[in-house]
Enzyme design. Structure first.
Site, PDB file in Angstrom:
ATOM      1  N   ASP A 191      43.109  22.671  18.146  1.00  0.00           N
ATOM      2  CA  ASP A 191      43.893  21.522  17.692  1.00  0.00           C
ATOM      3  C   ASP A 191      43.180  20.881  16.512  1.00  0.00           C
ATOM      4  O   ASP A 191      42.072  20.364  16.652  1.00  0.00           O
ATOM      5  CB  ASP A 191      44.064  20.511  18.828  1.00  0.00           C
ATOM      6  CG  ASP A 191      45.114  19.448  18.529  1.00  0.00           C
ATOM      7  OD1 ASP A 191      45.450  19.247  17.346  1.00  0.00           O
ATOM      8  OD2 ASP A 191      45.591  18.800  19.487  1.00  0.00           O
TER       9      ASP A 191
ATOM     10  N   ARG B 226      44.599  18.442  14.534  1.00  0.00           N
ATOM     11  CA  ARG B 226      45.269  17.206  14.134  1.00  0.00           C
ATOM     12  C   ARG B 226      44.300  16.025  14.063  1.00  0.00           C
ATOM     13  O   ARG B 226      43.328  15.961  14.800  1.00  0.00           O
ATOM     14  CB  ARG B 226      46.394  16.875  15.122  1.00  0.00           C
ATOM     15  CG  ARG B 226      47.564  17.833  15.043  1.00  0.00           C
ATOM     16  CD  ARG B 226      48.596  17.535  16.103  1.00  0.00           C
ATOM     17  NE  ARG B 226      48.049  17.747  17.448  1.00  0.00           N
ATOM     18  CZ  ARG B 226      48.734  17.537  18.565  1.00  0.00           C
ATOM     19  NH1 ARG B 226      49.975  17.089  18.500  1.00  0.00           N
ATOM     20  NH2 ARG B 226      48.180  17.770  19.740  1.00  0.00           N
TER      21      ARG B 226
END
Length: 212
Positions: free
Chosen positions: A139, A141
């Site tokens: 991930d 983000r």
């Protein structure tokens, strides 16, 4: 000044520039659509707002990362589009809320790499294994833009619609006040059961509405 006109001088935030707002009628409510530009990379992000959100009370909210395949093409591989729709419906029912829509496709790897990741998943990899095989973290983000966007819109605390406790922790680390995690279960189907199981087992997502 007419609400459809842009101010003569657009205010600059810490990391993003505000570009103006317009009405956005939807099947569930008439939202306001606000534009922001990240000054570091030029990416464009938006916020949807409804009702009185500047009164200091916690605001029902969702921080949603762009998912073209789910949000626009109704893909059944994920639950993203269904969660976005559900968030809009819940905010409309409450008459008050905000959605931050961030342009970080594929948990940050971008659209073309997301397609490559899907190709690996078609061959048997799960969503985490596919990202890692392409040389990315599971991930990528980030949520650093959320605080200046919310501050500009006058929002001081959130009731956040998410199944991801790590998102709550990341936003709190960035200085946001989150009074409640609100589970948002939507879009589960035969095609995304493995995807959802991976999010639960490897990414720590919770799929119980009332679990804090």
């Amino acid at each position: 000044m007419n609400k459809l006109e842009l101010p003569a001088s657009l205010p600059t935030l810490t990391t993003v520039a505000y570009t103006g707002a317009c009405d956005l009628p939807t099947p569930w409510a008439d939202f306001r659509l606000h534009g922001f530009v990240d000054q570091s990379d030029g990416k464009e992000h938006v916020a949807l707002t409804l009702g009185a959100i500047t009164d200091g009370e916690p605001v029902l909210a969702r921080v949603h990362s762009e998912c073209l395949t789910g949000d626009a093409f109704f893909s059944q591989r994920c639950d993203c589009g269904s969660q976005l729709e559900e968030a809009m419906k819940r905010i409309a029912a409450e008459g008050r809320g905000i959605i931050l829509y961030l342009r970080q496709e594929g948990r940050g790897i971008g659209l073309i790499n997301k397609i490559r990741a899907y190709q690996l998943q078609d061959a048997g990899a799960d969503t985490v294994e596919a990202n890692v095989a392409l040389g990315f973290p599971a991930d990528m983000r980030g949520y650093g833009l959320c605080k200046p966007m919310l501050e500009h819109l006058g929002v001081s605390s959130l009731r956040l619609m998410t199944n991801n406790p790590k998102k709550v922790a990341a936003l709190r680390k960035d200085g946001l006040t989150i009074t409640e995690r609100v589970g948002i279960i939507a879009g589960h189907n035969d095609s995304n059961q493995h995807y959802l199981a991976t999010k639960k087992a490897k990414l720590g997502h919770l799929f119980v509405d009332d679990d804090d």
